[in-house]
Design a protein around this motif. Structure first.
Motif, mmCIF file in Angstrom:
data_model
loop_
_atom_site.group_PDB
_atom_site.id
_atom_site.type_symbol
_atom_site.label_atom_id
_atom_site.label_comp_id
_atom_site.label_asym_id
_atom_site.label_seq_id
_atom_site.Cartn_x
_atom_site.Cartn_y
_atom_site.Cartn_z
ATOM 1 N N CYS A 111 -16.915 -18.070 -5.494
ATOM 2 C CA CYS A 111 -17.325 -19.451 -5.794
ATOM 3 C C CYS A 111 -16.552 -20.054 -6.958
ATOM 4 C CB CYS A 111 -18.826 -19.503 -6.067
ATOM 5 S SG CYS A 111 -19.331 -18.628 -7.561
ATOM 6 N N THR B 264 -16.879 -19.571 -10.152
ATOM 7 C CA THR B 264 -17.730 -19.889 -11.296
ATOM 8 C C THR B 264 -17.520 -18.835 -12.379
ATOM 9 O OG1 THR B 264 -19.394 -20.775 -9.792
ATOM 10 C CG2 THR B 264 -20.101 -20.299 -12.025
ATOM 11 N N CYS C 38 -21.091 -15.477 -1.726
ATOM 12 C CA CYS C 38 -19.874 -15.362 -2.537
ATOM 13 C C CYS C 38 -18.914 -14.324 -1.961
ATOM 14 C CB CYS C 38 -20.220 -15.021 -3.983
ATOM 15 S SG CYS C 38 -20.829 -16.430 -4.925
ATOM 16 N N HIS D 168 -17.249 -15.862 1.080
ATOM 17 C CA HIS D 168 -16.245 -16.842 0.663
ATOM 18 C C HIS D 168 -14.967 -16.151 0.211
ATOM 19 C CE1 HIS D 168 -18.219 -20.647 1.072
ATOM 20 N NE2 HIS D 168 -19.201 -20.355 0.224
#
Length: 106
Positions: free
Chosen positions: A12, A14, A56, A59
């Motif tokens: 993600c 982050t 996540c 992804h």
């Protein structure tokens, strides 16, 4: 006061404390360089980090983020299987009442 290392989730993107992420490393023994979950955090070499969520991890595989993180082509086909095994193991730990933090049982 202990400083917490910050890492970026390759799924993600982050930035989060390393304590909240899972570390993945290259398995050098396979003919095709494979990705392996490093639960101890003690494996040597470059690591890639993801949140402990299926979203996540998926992804990261879909975006080919493991290959970019390790700066070479890798076989990430077994990532989903390893993550599923990790989830099963952690679910069993929660159901048994064991607390890793304190070492006590309920």
């Amino acid at each position: 006061m202990k400083l917490h290392q910050q890492r970026t989730c390759i799924g993600c993107r982050t930035i989060t404390s390393q304590d909240e992420l899972l570390r993945w490393v290259l398995n050098q023994e396979a003919p095709l360089r494979g990705v392996q979950l490093d639960l101890s955090g003690a494996a040597s070499g470059r690591g890639a980090w993801t949140h402990g969520t299926e979203k996540c991890v998926q992804h990261a595989v879909r975006r080919k983020a493991f290959s970019r993180a390790f700066r070479s082509s890798v076989n990430d086909s077994c990532v989903a299987q390893q993550f599923a095994a990790y989830e099963d193991q952690s679910a069993k730990g929660r159901l048994s009442g064991n607390h890793d933090e304190s070492g006590s049982e309920i």
